[in-house]
Design a protein around this motif. Structure first.
Motif, short mmCIF file in Angstrom:
data_model
loop_
_atom_site.label_atom_id
_atom_site.label_comp_id
_atom_site.label_asym_id
_atom_site.label_seq_id
_atom_site.Cartn_x
_atom_site.Cartn_y
_atom_site.Cartn_z
N UNK A 44 0.83 -1.20 0.00
CA UNK A 44 0.00 0.00 0.00
C UNK A 44 0.87 1.25 0.00
N UNK A 45 0.28 2.39 -0.44
CA UNK A 45 1.02 3.63 -0.52
C UNK A 45 1.49 4.11 0.84
N UNK A 46 0.72 3.82 1.88
CA UNK A 46 1.12 4.21 3.23
C UNK A 46 0.77 3.09 4.19
N UNK A 47 1.68 2.76 5.08
CA UNK A 47 1.45 1.67 6.02
C UNK A 47 1.78 2.14 7.42
N UNK A 48 1.08 1.60 8.44
CA UNK A 48 1.38 1.99 9.81
C UNK A 48 2.75 1.47 10.23
N UNK A 49 3.52 2.30 10.92
CA UNK A 49 4.83 1.91 11.42
C UNK A 49 4.68 1.45 12.87
N UNK A 50 4.48 0.17 13.05
CA UNK A 50 4.27 -0.38 14.38
C UNK A 50 5.57 -1.00 14.87
N UNK A 51 6.03 -0.58 16.03
CA UNK A 51 7.24 -1.16 16.60
C UNK A 51 6.92 -1.75 17.96
N UNK A 134 13.73 0.01 11.24
CA UNK A 134 14.28 -1.02 12.12
C UNK A 134 13.22 -1.50 13.10
N UNK A 135 12.19 -2.14 12.54
CA UNK A 135 11.11 -2.71 13.32
C UNK A 135 10.53 -3.88 12.54
N UNK A 136 9.51 -4.51 13.08
CA UNK A 136 8.97 -5.71 12.46
C UNK A 136 8.52 -5.45 11.02
N UNK A 169 6.98 -11.59 17.77
CA UNK A 169 7.69 -10.47 17.18
C UNK A 169 8.99 -10.12 17.88
N UNK A 170 9.47 -10.99 18.78
CA UNK A 170 10.72 -10.74 19.51
C UNK A 170 11.88 -11.40 18.77
N UNK A 171 12.80 -10.62 18.16
CA UNK A 171 13.89 -11.22 17.39
C UNK A 171 14.90 -11.99 18.24
N UNK A 172 14.87 -11.78 19.57
CA UNK A 172 15.79 -12.48 20.47
C UNK A 172 15.16 -13.72 21.11
N UNK A 173 13.97 -14.08 20.68
CA UNK A 173 13.28 -15.22 21.27
C UNK A 173 14.07 -16.51 21.07
N UNK A 174 14.12 -17.34 22.11
CA UNK A 174 14.77 -18.64 21.99
C UNK A 174 14.00 -19.65 22.82
#
Length: 238
Positions: A44-51, A134-136, A169-174
């Protein structure tokens, strides 16, 4: 990451990959859906920036204490959102864990994001000048651009849906509790990939760190394409 040995042994056979049209199972998402089925799908032309808003556990913390200080106070809801990180026992959180405690909306961005994170796909795509938030949202979009160059199928919707299920959505999840962890290869990152699978399906031009968001997403989608036709066809343990 649910047990059942997923990602345990990469297949040696070469599979022909194709774009597979697949439904999304009606999953309700906070981020925009992509109507097309390929990695080249229009955005889409504009998207929400959710972090994501995260909290690093310190000595003496409990889920109840963290929930009261950083959320609505519902520790059970906090545990459910972070089970991939915490494990089966909500009473045994350890210092250093990064928990997702909420999200924040930074407004909207244009079709081409302009934040500071440079594309790790520069080695494999001519669009090296393109940057991503620098977010999901930015990690997924950067991965999709790398995937498009490599012919790996997948959509924003399919990737986002699986990330939320696997790691919140946690990039450090293990995952330190399932059968893979017991075997010495815990699942890591946004899409919970074990090291042997990450190595086998790593995509050139992305980081060699399995916790790197873009590298993790792209390797997982490469694996899913080889085994299921596309990450869009994955709706559970894979």
């Amino acid at each position: 990451m649910p047990a059942r040995g997923k990602h345990r042994r990469p297949r040696n056979s070469t599979l022909t990959r194709g774009i597979v049209a697949a439904g999304t199972g009606g999953a309700a998402l906070a981020l925009p859906l992509v109507g097309a089925t390929g990695a080249q799908a229009a955005t889409p032309n504009a998207v929400p920036q959710v972090s994501l808003v995260t909290y690093k556990v310190v000595e003496g913390d409990t889920l109840s204490k963290i929930a009261k200080a950083h959320t609505t106070g519902d520790w059970k809801k906090l545990y459910k959102a972070n089970r991939a990180v915490i494990g089966d026992d909500p009473s045994t959180i350890r210092p250093g864990l990064k928990l997702t405690v909420g999200t924040k909306n930074g407004g909207t961005s244009a079709k081409t994001a302009t934040a500071s994170k440079a594309s790790t796909a520069s080695a494999v795509t001519p669009a090296s000048a393109k940057t991503y938030t620098d977010d999901l949202d930015g990690w997924i979009r950067e991965s999709l651009d790398v995937m498009a160059q490599q012919g790996i199928p997948g959509t924003y919707d399919g990737i986002h849906r699986n990330i939320i299920r696997e790691s919140s959505g946690n990039p450090q999840a293990m995952n330190n509790w399932d059968s893979n962890a017991v075997a010495g290869t815990p699942s890591k990152g946004l899409l919970q990939v074990i090291d042997p699978t990450f190595s086998a399906y790593h995509v050139t031009g992305t980081s060699l760190d399995p916790f790197d968001p873009v590298a993790n997403i792209t390797a997982a989608c490469n694996y899913a394409a080889a085994r299921y036709g596309s990450i869009d066809n994955v709706f559970g343990a894979y």
